[in-house]
Each structure stands twice: as structure tokens, then as C-alpha cells.
Design a protein around this motif. Structure first.
Motif, short mmCIF file in Angstrom:
data_model
loop_
_atom_site.label_atom_id
_atom_site.label_comp_id
_atom_site.label_asym_id
_atom_site.label_seq_id
_atom_site.Cartn_x
_atom_site.Cartn_y
_atom_site.Cartn_z
N THR A 1 40.87 48.12 50.49
CA THR A 1 39.83 48.89 49.80
C THR A 1 38.65 49.24 50.69
OG1 THR A 1 38.88 46.81 48.98
CG2 THR A 1 40.40 48.01 47.51
N LEU B 1 38.61 49.11 40.59
CA LEU B 1 39.27 47.87 40.99
C LEU B 1 38.26 46.75 41.22
CD1 LEU B 1 41.93 49.24 43.51
CD2 LEU B 1 42.34 48.42 41.19
N HIS C 1 48.30 51.12 47.72
CA HIS C 1 47.87 51.29 46.33
C HIS C 1 48.56 50.28 45.41
CE1 HIS C 1 46.07 55.10 47.65
NE2 HIS C 1 45.43 55.13 46.50
N CYS D 1 47.03 46.70 45.83
CA CYS D 1 45.69 46.59 45.25
C CYS D 1 45.74 46.59 43.73
CB CYS D 1 44.80 47.73 45.75
SG CYS D 1 44.43 47.66 47.51
N TYR D 2 46.49 47.53 43.16
CA TYR D 2 46.53 47.62 41.70
C TYR D 2 47.29 46.46 41.08
CZ TYR D 2 44.24 52.13 41.24
OH TYR D 2 43.30 53.13 41.22
N PHE E 1 45.62 44.09 38.42
CA PHE E 1 46.31 44.08 37.13
C PHE E 1 46.60 42.66 36.67
CE2 PHE E 1 50.45 43.75 34.97
CZ PHE E 1 50.16 44.43 33.80
#
Length: 579
Positions: free
Chosen positions: A115, A126, A325, A328-329, A333
Motif C-alpha cells: 500500500t 483498506l 491487490h 491486501c484485500y 477482509f
């Protein structure tokens, strides 16, 4: 120039009066100002002595008293180190804290690196979601994982329907899972700040010499951010070591030191709490050893760079962008999922402890009709505590930042003691110390408010001191030179400049006070019950709907407070996290 003007100028610049070179007036102004700040320093020592040293000394004293004769004895310590029951809880705590720290590093560093170094869509979202998970009560995540992976959890049943039997969530696995997804943002936030201050010339030189990106990261980047990583790891270790709510809810029979201390104290309630005090001292010693080790590791090498070329954010393409991505997600999550589950179940229809099909406001009605006093207590106690924290912390932060004399140098580390004292230990200390003359507070709201106050005071002190380091003392000196009285100078010049840090620190202190459980669970009586205590008891009794509704209220309060800080007082919030 008139003689009177010359006299005033001489008073303002005389080195003999100020202890500074001519032309540089000091904040150590004679008269009322010096007297006032001397009183503040004295008050700081009084707070430490009455609300920290005195309760902790009682714990220390009781650990060396024989339960029968009340004479000095090492019997409690011998019993602890000779019984497998106690030693098992000790090693359980160390293992849980180490595993939580390790997995938090595994999640926090990649999230921070991707990030800050690459363009990740939704980075602000996030970060916000990860911090929201960090500031939410620890026991909320534990309870949520029970609803998902407990004996009748919906995820467990879903996987069983396709022939996959998941391991039980109760015990060490559940504690490490809940703690990791709760605390990893400490590492990601601190690592992200460090990654943005590295001189990219060092990394570019490595790549120019033929090193691949992965090797550059491990050989150049990672060693440069070690202080921040170990600083975050220290916080994670300390938080996991002292966590009470998660092991109590999800630990089952897997005892750790905080739950052991609680169980021992409740069993020794009618006698001298010798073993509970001994376990509390051992818990503090573990925390102290870890702090010393972290400081030793950080001091072994020099990590500073010239900061000539700051890092730039790069654009990833193709499969690399998709992978970054996804990582990170996925991390965010997993840490946000428990919060979403809590909100979902708060709107499910219930019949006592049983969920029914459909949605409604049954749980919220039950809160505001059956337990309104609990909600009021949480808001009222935390508000009173924060007013004390903000006012006292601002004054103490000022003397720490501006008055670097011997007394202040001694006071500064003493004010940080609450960082290393687990809530369970402080709760035991308070109930032991303030349950007899000359100060009897047991069973009152005052003892809970004072616990909130002393546990969160370092946040306000550090926030105020950090803001003052960014404010040039010349602004205050100018007010003094123009004849402004000391109190007026502080109110009209210093205080407005500190406003952002004060308010952000106060909001964060309020949020963490609202979520306090580990100390207040030992101090409350029926009339002083708060929302975290009620949530814990509701989960223990199987009333998940009520627990979800109260947890959702706490989450909303946390989210709104964090939004206010990020939008209006962002600098202060960063100071808080760094503290």
C-alpha cells in the motif's frame, strides 16, 4: 530608548535570570508560571504514586506473604514454579504471544509494503477498515469467530456439508487467529510510516548492482525498517500477552496468565490474594523483559538515512498487480469479517438465546428496555474519564515537552508504566489497594473511572508532548515578552496550537475506555456494569443477539470517532498510533 524600556529589555534578555543566551527568553519564567508548573509536576508524581505505585506495591507485597501466618514467605513463588498447572499457563501465554506476533508480522509487512510502494486501489479504505478492526473490542472478534467456526458455526456447517471438517476454534488456534487479525494493524501502520522515510537511493543502488527486487527488500529495505517492525511487534506481543477477553471467551480450558490471575483472584476473594498477586508480578516481568529486548535489538545498529530521495509509488501491471491487490484485500477482509458478522447477527430475530428466521430489532429493544443502565454507564464513565485524561494529560504533556529538569526526566518514564501493566493486573491492584482505609472505593463508579483514567493517561500525555515538539517555543516566548501573564499565554497561544492533538487523543482515549474489559471485569458490581462486561456475560450465557447489538453500538461509536479524527485531526491520530 527610555530608561524604563532598557530595564524591561535587560530583564527579558539577561542570561543570569534565564540561564539562556541573551535574546532567547525561556519558558522557565519566574513567578506564578514556575509555581504553577511545579504544582503540575508534583500532581504528576502524586497520580503515579497513588494510582500506580501504591496498588502495584500491594500486589508485590501480597505475593511474598504467607496466606496463613501473613509473614514474609516465598511459598507463593515456590508453588508457582513447582506446579505444572501454573507453569503450563505461563508457557501458554508465551506461545500465544509469540505466534500472534509472528503471524501479525506476516500480515502487517506485506500490507504496508504494497500500500505504500505501489498503487493499490482503495488504499484509504483498506487502512480505515484495518484500524477499525484494531480499535474494536478484542472480545468482539473472538465471539464472532465462535458464530462462524464454533460447534454450530455457519462456516463450520457449510464446510461439513461438502465433507471438510475444520479444526475446533476453541483453544490456542482460536486465540491466535482472533489476536492476529485484531493486532496486525499495529505492525502495518508503523511499518508503512517507516517505508515512506527510506532513502530510495539505497534500493536503487542495490538494483543497479543486479539484485532482484526480492533480494533488495530483504537485504536493504527490511533491515532499514527493523526499529518500526520491532516496535510494532512489541506492541502486538504486549497486547496479546495481556489480553483477557479473547482467551476467556474462546480459549476453553486453555489457560493463560491473565485468565489464570482472574480465576485465582476470584477464588481468593475472601483471603489474601497471594497467588493472584504472584501471577500478576510474573505477567509484568514478562512484559518488562520483552521491552528491554526490543530496545536492545533496536540499539545494535544505525538505521538512519539521509532522506535525499524519498520513495515513490509505482504502478504494477498484469499478474503482479492482481496478486498485490488480492493480498491486501484478503488481509483486510479477514480482519473485517468478524465485524460484519456481528452487525449481521445484531439484526436477526431472537427468542431469548435462540435465533429465529428473519430480521428485526428485537436485540436492540432488549438493550434499551432491559439494560439501559449499562449503556448509560459506559458512556458516562468513559466521558468523565476522558475529561480527566484530556485536562491532566495536556498539562503533563506540556511539562514533559518544555521542562526538561531532573524531576520531569524522572516523571516521564513513570507515566509510561500503564503501558506495561496488563489490565487484569491493574484491576487486581485497585481492588486490593482501595478496599480498605484510608481510601475505600470498591463497588463504586469512581474506581472504574479512575481505572480508565490511569490506563489511558499515557495516550494523552504522549499526544500532547508530540504536538508540542512541532510547535516553536518562540511563539510562547513572544507572548511572555509582550507582558502576557503565564496562564493567559498558555490559554491563548499554546492551547489553541495543541487543540488537534488534544482532541484526537481524547477521542481515542474515549473509544478505548468504552471498550475496556480486562480491569473493569474485576471492579464492577451490579449497578456499575458497563457494555463490555455485559457483552462478555451475554456471550457466556448464550445470548448472542444482545451481545451482537451492544457490540454493534460499540463499533459504530468507534467508527464515528475514527472518522472524526481522520478527517479533522489526522496529525493527532498518527501521534496516538505511534504512541
Amino acid at each position: 530608548m527610555s530608561q524604563a524600556a532598557e530595564t524591561r529589555r535587560g530583564r527579558a534578555t539577561a542570561p543570569g535570570n534565564l540561564g539562556l543566551p541573551a535574546g532567547r527568553p525561556s519558558l522557565q519564567h519566574p513567578g506564578r508560571r514556575a509555581d504553577f508548573w511545579t504544582l503540575v509536576i508534583f500532581a504528576g508524581f502524586a497520580i503515579v504514586v497513588v494510582f500506580l505505585i501504591y496498588p502495584l506495591f500491594d500486589i508485590f507485597r501480597y505475593s511474598f506473604l504467607d496466606k496463613t501466618t501473613k509473614a514474609f514467605s516465598m511459598s507463593n513463588w515456590k508453588e508457582f514454579f513447582s506446579k505444572t498447572y501454573y507453569l503450563r499457563a505461563f508457557w501458554h501465554s508465551i506461545v500465544i504471544a509469540l505466534l500472534t506476533t509472528f503471524f501479525s508480522i506476516m500480515l502487517g509487512i506485506p500490507l504496508a509494503f504494497f500500500t505504500t510502494r505501489y498503487r493499490i486501489r482503495g488504499t484509504n479504505l483498506l487502512t480505515t477498515l484495518s484500524v477499525l478492526a484494531l480499535l474494536s473490542p478484542t472480545f468482539i472478534g473472538a465471539y464472532s469467530w465462535i458464530t462462524m467456526l464454533g460447534r454450530n458455526g455457519f462456516l463450520r456447517l457449510m464446510f461439513q456439508s461438502i465433507g471438510i471438517n475444520l479444526p475446533p476454534i476453541y483453544g490456542p488456534l482460536g486465540i491466535v487467529l482472533a489476536d492476529t487479525l485484531q493486532y496486525y494493524p499495529f505492525i502495518s501502520l508503523m511499518t508503512a510510516g517507516a517505508l515512506m522515510t527510506i532513502d530510495r537511493s539505497l534500493e536503487e543502488a542495490s538494483e543497479n548492482l543486479g539484485a532482484r527486487s526480492v533480494r533488495t527488500f530483504f537485504d536493504i529495505t527490511l533491515p532499514m525498517i527493523i526499529p518500526s517492525v520491532t516496535g510494532g511487534a512489541l506492541i502486538v506481543f504486549m497486547m496479546s500477552l495481556s489480553n483477557f477477553g479473547t482467551p476467556m471467551i474462546i480459549g476453553g480450558n486453555y489457560l493463560v496468565l491473565p485468565t489464570l490471575a482472574y480465576n485465582l483472584y476470584t477464588s481468593e476473594i475472601s483471603e489474601t490474594p497471594g497467588m493472584a498477586s504472584t501471577v500478576s508480578i510474573i505477567l509484568m516481568l514478562c512484559a518488562s523483559v520483552v521491552i528491554v529486548l526490543q530496545q536492545w535489538m533496536s540499539s545494535r545498529r544505525k538505521y538512519a538515512s539521509m532522506l535525499v530521495n524519498r520513495p515513490i509509488v509505482k504502478q504494477l501491471k498484469g499478474i503482479k498487480s492482481v496478486a498485490a491487490h488480492f493480498v491486501c484485500y484478503l488481509i483486510v477482509f479477514l480482519s473485517t469479517l468478524p465485524l460484519a458478522v456481528i452487525v449481521y447477527y445484531s439484526f436477526r430475530k431472537t427468542s431469548g438465546p435462540v435465533f429465529k428466521s428473519g430480521f428485526g430489532l428485537d436485540s436492540y429493544r432488549q438493550i434499551f428496555f432491559d439494560v439501559p443502565k449499562t449503556v448509560i454507564n459506559s458512556f458516562l464513565y468513559s466521558l468523565i474519564a476522558v475529561l480527566l485524561i484530556a485536562s491532566v494529560g495536556t498539562l503533563l504533556g506540556f511539562v514533559i515537552a518544555r521542562k526538561r529538569n531532573a524531576a520531569v526526566r524522572a516523571l516521564d518514564p513513570l507515566l509510561m508504566i500503564p503501558y506495561m501493566v496488563p489490565g487484569t493486573v491493574l484491576g487486581i491492584g485497585f481492588i486490593v489497594a482501595f478496599n480498605r482505609p484510608p481510601i475505600i472505593l470498591a463497588g463504586t463508579a469512581t474506581i472504574i473511572i479512575l481505572t480508565y483514567f490511569i490506563r489511558r493517561l499515557p495516550y494523552s500525555v504522549r499526544s500532547a508532548a508530540s504536538i508540542l515538539k512541532q510547535i516553536d517555543p518562540a511563539l510562547e516566548e513572544a507572548g511572555i515578552n509582550l507582558g502576557s501573564p503565564p496562564g493567559r499565554t498558555f490559554r491563548t497561544i499554546t492551547l489553541p496550537l495543541m487543540q488537534g492533538g488534544i482532541i484526537s487523543g481524547a477521542i481515542m482515549s474515549w473509544v478505548t475506555s468504552m471498550n475496556e474489559l480486562s480491569a473493569s471485569i474485576l471492579l464492577y458490581v451490579g449497578k456499575t456494569m458497563t457494555m463490555p462486561i455485559k457483552i462478555y456475560l451475554s456471550v457466556a450465557d448464550g445470548y448472542f443477539g444482545t451481545a451482537s447489538a451492544m457490540s454493534t453500538i460499540l463499533l459504530v461509536v468507534t467508527g464515528v470517532a475514527m472518522f472524526i479524527v481522520n478527517k479533522y485531526f489526522n496529525r493527532g491520530s498518527e501521534t496516538f498510533i505511534a504512541a
